[in-house]
Design an enzyme around this catalytic site. Structure first.
Site, PDB file in Angstrom:
ATOM      1  N   ASP A  55       2.193   0.530   5.818  1.00 59.24           N
ATOM      2  CA  ASP A  55       1.405   0.428   4.590  1.00 59.24           C
ATOM      3  C   ASP A  55       2.353  -0.016   3.477  1.00 59.24           C
ATOM      4  O   ASP A  55       3.527  -0.294   3.736  1.00 59.24           O
ATOM      5  CB  ASP A  55       0.721   1.761   4.258  1.00 59.24           C
TER       6      ASP A  55
ATOM      7  N   HIS B 229      -2.213  -3.546   1.275  1.00 57.16           N
ATOM      8  CA  HIS B 229      -1.513  -2.417   1.908  1.00 57.16           C
ATOM      9  C   HIS B 229      -0.204  -2.863   2.546  1.00 57.16           C
ATOM     10  O   HIS B 229       0.185  -2.377   3.611  1.00 57.16           O
ATOM     11  CB  HIS B 229      -2.416  -1.716   2.925  1.00 57.16           C
TER      12      HIS B 229
ATOM     13  N   GLU C 186      -9.536  -3.439   0.897  1.00 54.97           N
ATOM     14  CA  GLU C 186      -9.028  -3.098  -0.432  1.00 54.97           C
ATOM     15  C   GLU C 186      -8.100  -4.161  -1.026  1.00 54.97           C
ATOM     16  O   GLU C 186      -7.073  -3.866  -1.626  1.00 54.97           O
ATOM     17  CB  GLU C 186      -8.348  -1.718  -0.407  1.00 54.97           C
TER      18      GLU C 186
END
Length: 608
Positions: free
Chosen positions: A264, A318, A389
């Site tokens: 991440d 991420h 995201e």
């Protein structure tokens, strides 16, 4: 019949459900209330031949029994019990297919795991009080050793007992198409054992006796192909031992996919020998790294417990730490907005970071990364590429990307943003296909703006992409995507997100009944589901109790998907399984006071 005076006074008479026993403590006795189907503790100190010497032995046959997850198929289990010591168990491999060295090795390995588990369930010391033997006859049809969505995990199990109380023979027949069905059958068989304490006549010390159901017929198979747990080890590093404990608990619960969110923006702990910069720039420390051998060891460890490991390499969002070295090696910015502040303008949580879709060197580095992961796990049928995201604020504030958009006569609209994003996804998927050598692998993506029903068909081929949904149970998105022909993995956000309850805002903790009663669609394109343990607020010291036993509730939902029923009916089996996990070394959370466990039905208004 032989006579064994040294054990006569504390030995079960196992011919019927009526039992007579001299246990370590006279008040440690239980009876099965047949009308309420509950186990009741007897405290009068008077021994009777229909009392059981422990809660475990009572729960083995009383009420709904002890199996978890619930069987999805034919089930006939007797009320008779017999004593078996783990050292008296032998295996008989019945078919020529066992000449296959891989099959033979797998079966030998799962046999050893089974025997070790029985010793663990019995307790130390485990006393042999009978000469009965147990022979397990194994018949498997296929030599397949790789686990996939198409693997047949069904099995049939039969138990029969002959001979006298103290000697004789128990035979178990297991038939399955694959070795993974055999493994599941052994898991079920292990749950048909229970133990109780005695005082050893010779040593005058406490000892334990193992007993099992003496007759049963079970045929069983899972409803969903994909029964998973997501474990995030990037926000907070988790040790190999911690990951193995989760795998042990998963195997005991018949889950079959460990979705490993291994990288991440916070850290990149996966050692990639061809690109050492990932861990040099991205690991929390040199001690918090997963080597190639670590990952291979985990893959093998998991496979022996009926589990495949699905590695997620998240992108284009991420990412961050581990990708910031491009300029130092003349590769330009591989990632942009890395740790940019104020973070909420550029990402959904700090530290920020997003891959640079217009830098061709990104795809060259991805090629090396994908190649290494393929070599580590060549049987992986799919790769998880994350894909959620993406924050428009990052790409729209990066001059290099703005220049690229202008050169293509593109602006900064949502459509332009989606075209840029889908362009990255297409190149990343093409890069993976080139490294794996074919185009048959599936790519899994989280739901996002790109996967909204009004956009997804323009960018993602339903024959190639599997979508993992993470929306609330009331959201129509899964149904909409199914209507468009996409395969799904479902992670219901308001039931199966196990990290909730530790955040601010409206994210409550989901107690096990909420987890258990969450149902996902039964549809040919629903591969299954996953519980998710994101690690912003969890590490080695807390993960077991936050994941277990709640994930066992997910496991039963995905294996047999039973019809809704009163939580109090399910609870005794659930508690029994939780105790098994504890015996296996999993620090599983407690879900009720022990008094409530020992007094079934007396806490109905207290329990969740």
């Amino acid at each position: 019949m032989k006579f064994y005076p040294q054990i006569f006074w504390y030995y079960f008479i196992f011919q019927t459900v009526d039992l007579s026993v001299q246990t370590a403590f006279k008040n440690d006795q239980w009876k099965c209330n047949k009308s309420s189907k509950t186990c009741v503790r007897v405290l009068d100190g008077v021994q009777k031949n229909f009392y059981y010497p422990s809660e475990d032995t009572c729960r083995l046959i009383c009420g709904e029994g002890s199996l978890w997850p619930q069987i999805n198929g034919e089930t006939k289990i007797s009320k008779n019990i017999t004593a078996i010591h783990p050292s008296q168990i032998s295996f008989n491999l019945e078919n020529k297919i066992y000449n296959n060295p891989g099959v033979k090795q797998y079966l030998n390995d799962i046999k050893d795991i089974f025997i070790t588990k029985l010793f663990t369930y019995c307790g130390n010391p485990c006393k042999k009080v009978a000469e009965k033997t147990l022979t397990i006859n194994v018949h498997v049809n296929s030599s397949e050793l790789s686990l996939s969505w198409e693997t047949n995990e069904a099995y049939c199990l039969q138990i029969s007992t002959t001979g006298e109380q103290l000697d004789g023979k128990v035979e178990v027949s297991i038939r399955a198409e694959t070795v993974f069905g055999i493994r599941h059958a052994l898991e079920t068989l292990s749950q048909l054992f229970a133990s109780y304490e005695i005082i050893d006549e010779n040593t005058k010390e406490m000892a334990n006796v193992l007993v099992m159901i003496s007759s049963a017929q079970i045929c069983d198979q899972p409803i969903y192909k994909h029964r998973g747990l997501l474990l995030d080890t990037a926000r907070n590093f988790m040790s190999i031992d911690t990951i193995k404990r989760q795998i042990v608990a998963m195997g005991a619960s018949k889950l079959n996919v460990l979705h490993w969110h291994i990288t991440d923006s916070h850290s990149f702990p996966l050692d990639i020998p061809s690109v050492p910069q990932f861990t040099q720039y991205g690991a929390y420390s040199k001690y918090k790294i997963y080597t190639v051998n670590d990952v291979k060891d985990l893959i093998e460890f998991a496979l022996l417990r009926g589990i495949r490991i699905l590695i997620e390499l998240d992108g284009p969002a991420h990412v961050g730490y581990g990708w910031q070295w491009g300029p130092d090696f003349n590769l330009g910015d591989l990632a942009v907005c890395v740790n940019k502040q104020p973070w909420n303008k550029y990402c959904v949580q700090p530290p920020c970071g997003t891959l640079n879709p217009v830098n061709p060197n990104v795809y060259k580095v991805l090629a090396k990364l994908y190649k290494e992961v393929i070599n580590i796990n060549p049987n992986q049928e799919a790769i998880h590429m994350g894909g959620d995201e993406i924050h428009m604020g990052c790409w729209n504030s990066t001059q290099e990307i703005l220049n690229y958009l202008a050169s293509k006569n593109m602006g900064q609209t949502t459509k332009d943003f989606l075209n840029l994003w889908s362009g990255y996804q297409s190149k990343a998927t093409e890069t993976y296909d080139q490294q794996v050598g074919h185009v048959d692998s599936k790519v899994i993506l989280w739901t996002s703006l790109l996967t909204k029903p009004e956009y997804i068909q323009n960018y993602l081929d339903p024959k190639k992409y599997v979508i993992q949904t993470w929306v609330p149970s009331t959201d129509p998105l899964p149904t909409d995507l199914l209507q468009l022909g996409y395969q799904l993995i479902v992670s219901t956000k308001n039931a199966w997100y196990l990290d909730h309850g530790y955040w601010g805002g409206n994210n409550p903790y989901y107690k096990w009944p909420t987890v258990y009663h969450n149902r996902i669609p039964r549809h040919a394109n629903v591969l299954g589901g996953e519980a998710c343990m994101w690690s912003e607020y969890v590490d080695d010291n807390a993960v077991d109790s936050k994941v277990w036993p709640r994930t066992a509730a997910v496991a039963e939902r995905l294996w047999s998907d039973p019809e809704p029923t009163n939580t109090n009916v399910i609870l005794p089996r659930f508690l029994r399984h939780r105790e098994r996990l504890v015996k296996l070394g999993v620090r599983s959370d407690v879900v009720t006071p022990e008094w409530c466990s020992q007094n079934e039905g007396q806490c109905n208004n207290f329990l969740p």
